[in-house]
Motif scaffolding. Sequence first.
Motif, PDB file in Angstrom:
ATOM      1  N   ARG A  23       0.832  -1.203   0.000  1.00 57.09           N
ATOM      2  CA  ARG A  23       0.000   0.000   0.000  1.00 57.09           C
ATOM      3  C   ARG A  23       0.864   1.248   0.000  1.00 57.09           C
ATOM      4  O   ARG A  23       1.847   1.334   0.728  1.00 57.09           O
ATOM      5  N   CYS A  24       0.454   2.196  -0.811  1.00 55.89           N
ATOM      6  CA  CYS A  24       1.101   3.509  -0.849  1.00 55.89           C
ATOM      7  C   CYS A  24      -0.024   4.544  -0.891  1.00 55.89           C
ATOM      8  O   CYS A  24      -0.868   4.504  -1.789  1.00 55.89           O
ATOM      9  N   SER A  25      -0.042   5.429   0.075  1.00 53.27           N
ATOM     10  CA  SER A  25      -1.144   6.394   0.109  1.00 53.27           C
ATOM     11  C   SER A  25      -0.635   7.820  -0.007  1.00 53.27           C
ATOM     12  O   SER A  25       0.502   8.128   0.331  1.00 53.27           O
ATOM     13  N   GLY A  26      -1.508   8.649  -0.511  1.00 50.92           N
ATOM     14  CA  GLY A  26      -1.243  10.066  -0.648  1.00 50.92           C
ATOM     15  C   GLY A  26      -2.529  10.812  -0.342  1.00 50.92           C
ATOM     16  O   GLY A  26      -3.540  10.204   0.025  1.00 50.92           O
ATOM     17  N   PRO A  27      -2.545  12.117  -0.506  1.00 46.98           N
ATOM     18  CA  PRO A  27      -3.744  12.891  -0.179  1.00 46.98           C
ATOM     19  C   PRO A  27      -4.902  12.687  -1.160  1.00 46.98           C
ATOM     20  O   PRO A  27      -6.044  12.969  -0.817  1.00 46.98           O
ATOM     21  N   HIS A  28      -4.633  12.157  -2.359  1.00 45.26           N
ATOM     22  CA  HIS A  28      -5.678  12.031  -3.370  1.00 45.26           C
ATOM     23  C   HIS A  28      -6.025  10.604  -3.741  1.00 45.26           C
ATOM     24  O   HIS A  28      -7.083  10.369  -4.326  1.00 45.26           O
ATOM     25  N   ARG A 108       7.758   3.568  -6.276  1.00 44.62           N
ATOM     26  CA  ARG A 108       8.173   2.962  -5.008  1.00 44.62           C
ATOM     27  C   ARG A 108       7.782   1.495  -4.907  1.00 44.62           C
ATOM     28  O   ARG A 108       8.515   0.693  -4.346  1.00 44.62           O
ATOM     29  N   ARG A 109       6.598   1.157  -5.431  1.00 42.36           N
ATOM     30  CA  ARG A 109       6.050  -0.185  -5.197  1.00 42.36           C
ATOM     31  C   ARG A 109       6.140  -1.144  -6.371  1.00 42.36           C
ATOM     32  O   ARG A 109       6.195  -2.339  -6.166  1.00 42.36           O
TER      33      ARG A 109
END
Length: 111
Positions: A23-28, A108-109
């Motif tokens: 999992r990679c999260s950001g504001p959107h 990154r992933r």
Amino acid sequence: MLPRANRLTDGAEYKAVVRRGARCSGPHAITYVVAPAQSGATRFGFIVSKQVGGAVVRNTVRRRLKAICAQEMPRVAAGSRIVIRALPAAASADFGVLRAEIGRCLERRAA
């Protein structure tokens, strides 16, 4: 846009990627990536719920995500499975900002 061979179509596939993916999260958006177990086409899926907005807004966000993934596909390992869940903030995000965020997560992933 994305050819049919590069899209996730089965609900079970979506569920597997979300449950087992890195999992990679950001504001959107939140990006889930499952590393390739076998060679083949990289496949993308998109989750854009009603929390993002009305039908026109959701479809606009989905089209933007598809365009971004089509541009990023050469940099992603073949055979990867990727699901991108749009957050409500994606509705008002600039295309460039959204592209940078998704590109960072894929780099990154899934590289």
